[in-house]
Write a protein that holds these residues in place. Structure first.
Motif, PDB file in Angstrom:
ATOM      1  N   SER A 137       9.492   5.697  -1.929  1.00 32.29           N
ATOM      2  CA  SER A 137       8.197   5.154  -2.296  1.00 32.29           C
ATOM      3  C   SER A 137       7.603   4.339  -1.163  1.00 32.29           C
ATOM      4  O   SER A 137       8.326   3.679  -0.415  1.00 32.29           O
ATOM      5  N   VAL A 138       6.291   4.383  -1.080  1.00 33.20           N
ATOM      6  CA  VAL A 138       5.572   3.566  -0.116  1.00 33.20           C
ATOM      7  C   VAL A 138       4.341   3.004  -0.813  1.00 33.20           C
ATOM      8  O   VAL A 138       3.771   3.644  -1.696  1.00 33.20           O
ATOM      9  N   TYR A 139       3.977   1.792  -0.427  1.00 32.93           N
ATOM     10  CA  TYR A 139       2.896   1.083  -1.082  1.00 32.93           C
ATOM     11  C   TYR A 139       1.894   0.594  -0.032  1.00 32.93           C
ATOM     12  O   TYR A 139       2.245   0.386   1.132  1.00 32.93           O
ATOM     13  N   LEU A 140       0.666   0.397  -0.473  1.00 27.80           N
ATOM     14  CA  LEU A 140      -0.359  -0.156   0.405  1.00 27.80           C
ATOM     15  C   LEU A 140      -1.150  -1.194  -0.370  1.00 27.80           C
ATOM     16  O   LEU A 140      -1.881  -0.860  -1.305  1.00 27.80           O
ATOM     17  N   GLN A 141      -0.935  -2.449  -0.008  1.00 30.00           N
ATOM     18  CA  GLN A 141      -1.713  -3.541  -0.599  1.00 30.00           C
ATOM     19  C   GLN A 141      -2.962  -3.711   0.226  1.00 30.00           C
ATOM     20  O   GLN A 141      -2.888  -3.958   1.433  1.00 30.00           O
ATOM     21  N   MET A 142      -4.108  -3.582  -0.413  1.00 32.21           N
ATOM     22  CA  MET A 142      -5.391  -3.657   0.284  1.00 32.21           C
ATOM     23  C   MET A 142      -6.185  -4.844  -0.249  1.00 32.21           C
ATOM     24  O   MET A 142      -6.531  -4.885  -1.436  1.00 32.21           O
ATOM     25  N   ASN A 143      -6.431  -5.800   0.607  1.00 32.01           N
ATOM     26  CA  ASN A 143      -7.186  -6.993   0.237  1.00 32.01           C
ATOM     27  C   ASN A 143      -8.500  -7.048   1.004  1.00 32.01           C
ATOM     28  O   ASN A 143      -8.652  -6.417   2.051  1.00 32.01           O
ATOM     29  N   ASN A 144      -9.412  -7.856   0.484  1.00 32.08           N
ATOM     30  CA  ASN A 144     -10.716  -8.025   1.131  1.00 32.08           C
ATOM     31  C   ASN A 144     -11.331  -6.666   1.493  1.00 32.08           C
ATOM     32  O   ASN A 144     -11.747  -6.436   2.634  1.00 32.08           O
TER      33      ASN A 144
END
Length: 115
Positions: free
Chosen positions: A77-84
């Protein structure tokens, strides 16, 4: 055969956040590089963030300081936290997993950022 499935996309206002997830179903042996790419309409696909098997990461200049890639290699699994998030982040986001001679892609998830 390994299938990658992304989730977490959607519509968000500028300044908001989203967390994308990608999980690979199937058995994958060996060191893996995992990454997120995106493609906006009329533009070429570009690397957003990558995570190598040695733990090093790489980000596109346009997302540095806003996006964070993380992974769970045991779960493929891979994740991408995207802020702003910004309107220019609008695109279809796809995950990729490379293990030796094998190169797998997900079908993508749409991220739309409204101004």
């Amino acid at each position: 055969q390994v299938q990658l499935v992304e989730s977490g996309g959607g519509l968000v206002q500028a300044g908001g956040s989203l967390r994308l997830s990608c999980t690979g179903a199937g058995t994958i042996f060996g060191a893996k590089a995992m990454a997120w790419y995106r493609q906006a309409p009329g533009k070429p696909r570009e690397l957003v963030a990558g995570s190598n098997s040695d733990g090093t990461t790489k980000y596109a200049d346009s997302v540095k300081g806003r996006f964070t890639i993380s992974r769970d290699s045991a779960e493929n699994s891979v994740y991408l936290q995207m802020n702003n998030l910004k309107p220019e982040d609008t695109a279809v986001y796809s995950c990729r997993l490379v293990a030796g001679p094998y190169d797998y892609w997900g079908r993508g998830t749409q991220v739309t950022v409204s101004s």
